[in-house]
Design an enzyme around this catalytic site. Sequence first.
Site, short mmCIF file in Angstrom:
data_model
loop_
_atom_site.label_atom_id
_atom_site.label_comp_id
_atom_site.label_asym_id
_atom_site.label_seq_id
_atom_site.Cartn_x
_atom_site.Cartn_y
_atom_site.Cartn_z
N SER A 12 -7.82 34.95 -38.85
CA SER A 12 -7.05 34.67 -37.63
C SER A 12 -5.87 35.63 -37.55
O SER A 12 -5.01 35.62 -38.43
CB SER A 12 -6.56 33.23 -37.63
N GLU A 35 -0.23 36.58 -37.57
CA GLU A 35 -0.29 35.86 -38.85
C GLU A 35 -0.24 36.81 -40.03
O GLU A 35 0.44 36.53 -41.02
CB GLU A 35 -1.55 34.99 -38.90
N ARG A 38 1.74 27.23 -41.42
CA ARG A 38 1.58 28.64 -41.79
C ARG A 38 2.90 29.26 -42.22
O ARG A 38 3.16 30.44 -41.97
CB ARG A 38 0.95 29.45 -40.65
#
Length: 351
Positions: A239, A343, A160
């Site tokens: 998420s 995130e 990520r």
Amino acid sequence: MLEIHDAPLAPLTTFRLGGPATRLVTATTDAEVVAAVREADAAGTPLLVIGGGSNLVIGDKGFAGTALRVATSGFDLVGTTLELAAGEVWTDAVARTVEAGLAGVECLAGIPGSAGATPIQNVGAYGQEVSATITEVIAYDRRAGETVTLGNEECAFSYRHSRFKADPERYVVLRVRFALEDADGLSAPVKYAETARALGVEPGDRVPLTQARETVLKLRAGKGMVLDPEDHDTWSAGSFFTNPILTDADFAVFHARVKERLGEDAVPPAYPAGEGRTKTSAAWLIDKAGFTKGYGSGPARISGKHTLALTNRGEATTEDLLALAREVVAGVREAFGVTLVNEPVMVGVGL
């Protein structure tokens, strides 16, 4: 270019949250994107680049500067080589690669947002990451004042993360190139255990591309991870927290905390994440810390379908959302000694 002043930004995000921008510019070509960036930089005006808005948390006060909405288009497929304009809708592009019989991104179906955002976040799900198929990223380098082409290794992809995320003020992605696979209509080898179970196969097996995509879409929809205007469980950024990656020493401490809190037989999720590192599940941590599906009594709550998604139930403010996020972070830290990291990109706010 279309230009609007005192422009609402909430409708441009999947959270449907955030105040207005001083100025909103919509660019439909690469040249317009570059021109808008250069204009803002020359004037010293703060710049916010918006693609699909699926990974943004914008403060209630909005953005004092120029918001640039990238609405470019371009899907160019030659053999197994694909080039996408940054403004292309990602989930539509995945569907077209599957229709073309090419493997490599089929398990990334249903992910909201634009193609240009995928290398920034190194988007991944169900055993696939875009870094496995991206060959080059064409971007405008604000520091150098020119358009550059960065190869896969230069993008510095990790979980990520990427070069673009590490230096968010430097690059504006214009186009992304992928190398896909012609496997006679079959998917890439299935890597994710949940996907394999849903497909009725073993990890490493291949299945028809359409079957892989449809199965992933079904799995995502069951978790509220496919956009639906009528379903508030999808008024989210997907998420909200990344899965923590711990050193061996930190994981041992964490494991001890798990046993202390949940009992000697409790075993937390653990996945290899490189030498000396282990990845665990943010969703598991949140649930075991007491934040179950649907948690919350206000206008911002945990999704009723997945503990990893924080949602706007329709009347929330960004501060409502952040209050919930901070409560979850504090609760998980207190329970297990692990600090969750958001995130989505925060604009004018922070945890």
